[in-house]
Scaffold this active site. Structure first.
Site, PDB file in Angstrom:
ATOM      1  N   GLU A  60     -13.813  -5.266   5.494  1.00  0.00           N
ATOM      2  CA  GLU A  60     -14.714  -5.296   4.337  1.00  0.00           C
ATOM      3  C   GLU A  60     -15.703  -6.458   4.407  1.00  0.00           C
ATOM      4  OE1 GLU A  60     -11.482  -4.799   4.187  1.00  0.00           O
ATOM      5  OE2 GLU A  60     -11.257  -2.828   3.253  1.00  0.00           O
ATOM      6  N   HIS A 129      -4.928   0.626  -6.205  1.00  0.00           N
ATOM      7  CA  HIS A 129      -5.805   1.727  -5.813  1.00  0.00           C
ATOM      8  C   HIS A 129      -6.612   2.246  -6.995  1.00  0.00           C
ATOM      9  CE1 HIS A 129      -4.080   1.910  -1.890  1.00  0.00           C
ATOM     10  NE2 HIS A 129      -4.527   3.104  -1.615  1.00  0.00           N
TER      11      HIS A 129
END
Lengths: 324, 334
Positions: A60, A129
């Site tokens: 990321e 999540h």
């Protein structure tokens, strides 16, 4: 106009932006795979090639940082984070770099970057999540944050974000992907910083973000049967949010409920409530109520999820409380 | 001295002179900044690269003017070597409106877009992925522009570094990763942070070209950088250059920080014997350069620095009304 789903509208925005402007490209995990992005990016790689639709390693920091660097060099990258939670691994390029860059260098260098972050709430996905982290990013000067609630805005806000010339965080919600609505086939923008009044009413203002707009509209239907006319405002842009539309509605109703499906403490709803209380206190006839998630991570078990996520019923209860 | 065009192995007199001039200018400018910090006329944190001048100058000499460089908190040398304006840098360090970042950045935030410097920042390793992005932009545009990322050995401890090497290698992006291994990450010596002294091995691991050089030998740095850049322009993908050098001053400010690390004093003396500037000067002298010319170069650089300091001192401070300007740029495009 045709009806498209929210996910199809996002895809169409990407396709038209890329066709229109060779500087636009897409980078992130799973951009070539419906498993991550649903239909929202489907087959863009086939249409525009793997050079412009870059499926990245699980990195990321480097992926987002590379997008920042490319933006500084005049490209128009869209970085995709299929689960917003993972975006926290890229806080340095987002918060320290992209957000600061224009100010640090006195506007001589800018970062025309869109960071697309997806919220995947529910479905027993649990704490890591499913987070809705808009408040974290709205806090940072130099970042703009948008949260479309309708297919029309899903397309128009993405177009406006890519063309804004600044780092813009575009947050979409998986809960909305199958919602249908009219979407023009032209390449149009929805201006950043402008809210939409989705339903007019004179008794109470319900300011909502993203999926809570739909809950607020459903709540307004229920409230109408009880003689309460709620005005529903879809905030659309979280930072900077539209004070004019919110203030003028409260001038009319004197009451406000803010619904944001994220944590309550230090959240977007807190900012709106504090601003309204600080600047429009005289117009209020009742305390402001926030409809937000409890200050706990998301649980997995369905029974706990049902207790955790707020919905239309919570808005009805909040509105009735302000009416007492 | 070779004149046969094999410049990668033997640097021409002209280039060596230009390197000497560039290194001297950085050294004298930073020594002056050090004195300004000591007298408290300059208050912003200043990280000096005294002792490391050969890396900035060697690498930047291998780049074209449209290539980009990306640096960190210790970037005065990178800025000057790439052609950044000295007056604007000094004014920035003084926090003046005429500074290269309008007085918002100070020593750690330097920019000179026309010279390929799009911003330096102190977050360790932060500009490494940004350089990857600049190279990605060049690839997407189909131009043979190269991006050079300068970072210290401390930055190789960060995830940014490894992610960036992998991403650049995977996409064969023209990035020159330049590790200025000066032995310290703030106060902590390399051997206290890594079990192995093997930064250059990261290249092999991630599938890119790697090269370790004596970072105090500008000729060696130039040759290695020029070779890597040539490969990149031909589509050969990224390279990692590990330049072994030494930081004469402490992490921040002009003090030598001898209390940091038990070997620091002895190390420092050894490395000062390998002064990169003295080495070039001796090489040029042995090639017949006269003492008068050398003195002339010192004088010229000193005068240029005098002018820059005077420019900075007499420049206006940024106006308070400017405080909230440039948080965002005005909307562009459709």
């Amino acid at each position: 106009m045709r009806a498209l789903t929210y996910a199809q509208a996002i895809r169409e925005a990407h396709a038209q932006l890329m066709a229109e402007d060779p500087r636009v490209f897409l980078i992130g995990q799973g951009v070539r795979n419906p498993w991550y992005a649903g239909t929202s990016l489907q087959d863009l790689d086939k249409e525009f090639g793997c050079d412009r639709v870059i499926d990245s390693p699980v990195a990321e920091n480097a992926t987002t940082g590379a997008a920042v660097g490319a933006a500084i060099m005049g490209m128009r990258p869209i970085v995709f984070h299929p689960r917003m939670d993972f975006m926290l691994l890229a806080m340095d390029p987002i918060v320290n770099q992209a957000a600061n860059w224009s100010y640090l260098f006195a506007g001589r260098v800018s970062v025309p970057l869109v960071i697309r972050a997806v919220i995947n709430r529910g479905g027993e996905q649990g704490a890591q999540h499913s987070q809705a982290l808009q408040a974290l990013f709205a806090h940072v000067p130099g970042l703009k944050v948008v949260m479309p609630a309708t297919p029309y805005d899903a397309k128009g806000l993405l177009v406006a974000a890519v063309n804004d010339g600044n780092p813009v965080l575009y947050i979409d919600d998986r809960w909305l992907y199958e919602k249908q609505g009219d979407v023009p086939d032209s390449l149009y923008g929805v201006p950043l910083g402008k809210a939409a009044v989705r339903r007019s009413g004179r008794h109470v203002t319900v300011v909502a973000t993203s999926c809570m707009v739909h809950e607020a509209l459903q709540a307004a239907d229920t409230l109408a049967t009880r003689g309460i006319e709620a005005e529903v405002i879809d905030l659309r842009t979280i930072k900077p949010w539209d004070r004019d539309v919110v203030f003028s509605s409260i001038g009319k109703t004197g009451r406000m409920v803010v619904a944001d499906a994220a944590w309550m403490s230090g959240g977007v709803a807190a900012d709106i409530a504090a601003t309204v209380a600080g600047e429009l206190f005289h117009a209020l006839t009742a305390p402001i109520i926030r409809v937000c998630l409890p200050d706990a991570p998301a649980p997995t078990a369905t029974s706990l999820e049902q207790a955790y996520y707020v919905n239309a019923n919570d808005i009805v209860v909040a509105v009735e409380k302000t009416m007492r | 001295m070779s004149q046969d065009g094999h410049e990668n192995r033997e640097v021409s007199d002209e280039r060596l002179m230009s390197c000497f001039r560039g290194m001297l200018r950085i050294r004298l400018a930073e020594e002056r900044i050090g004195r300004l910090v000591e007298s408290r006329e300059v208050r912003t944190p200043c990280h000096l690269s005294i002792g490391q001048e050969a890396v900035a100058v060697g690498v930047c000499s291998s780049l074209r003017s449209d290539d980009t460089v990306w640096g960190g908190h210790r970037s005065h040398g990178h800025y000057l070597a790439k052609g950044g304006d000295l007056n604007a840098m000094m004014a920035e360090i003084f926090g003046k409106a005429t500074g290269c970042s309008g007085g918002r950045g100070g020593s750690m935030h330097l920019a000179a877009p026309a010279q390929g410097i799009f911003g330096t920042v102190p977050l360790v390793a932060a500009t490494i992925p940004l350089a990857v992005g600049a190279a990605l932009a060049a690839k997407l545009r189909g131009i043979d522009q190269v991006a050079a990322a300068f970072f210290g050995d401390g930055a190789t401890d960060e995830g940014h570094f490894h992610e960036s090497l992998n991403l650049a290698a995977l996409n064969r992006l023209p990035v020159l990763f330049v590790c200025e291994n000066n032995g310290y990450s703030t106060h902590l010596a390399l051997q206290e942070r890594r079990l192995k002294d093997n930064i250059v091995d990261s290249a092999e691991l991630h599938g890119l070209h790697g090269c370790g050089v004596d970072g105090n030998d500008v000729q060696a740095v130039y040759a290695a950088a020029a070779d890597a850049v040539q490969r990149m322009r031909a589509g050969g993908g990224p390279a990692l250059l590990e330049c072994r050098t030494y930081r004469w001053c402490g992490h921040v400010g002009p003090a030598q920080d001898l209390d940091v690390g038990k070997h620091r004093q002895q190390e420092l003396q050894e490395w000062m014997q390998r002064d990169p500037i003295a080495r070039v000067r001796e090489r040029l002298t042995s090639r017949g350069l006269g003492q008068d010319v050398i003195e002339g170069l010192y004088r010229q650089a000193t005068e240029e620095i005098d002018v820059a300091v005077e420019f900075a001192r007499t420049s206006p401070a940024p106006d308070e009304s400017d405080l909230l300007q440039h948080v965002s740029v005005a909307r562009r495009g459709i």
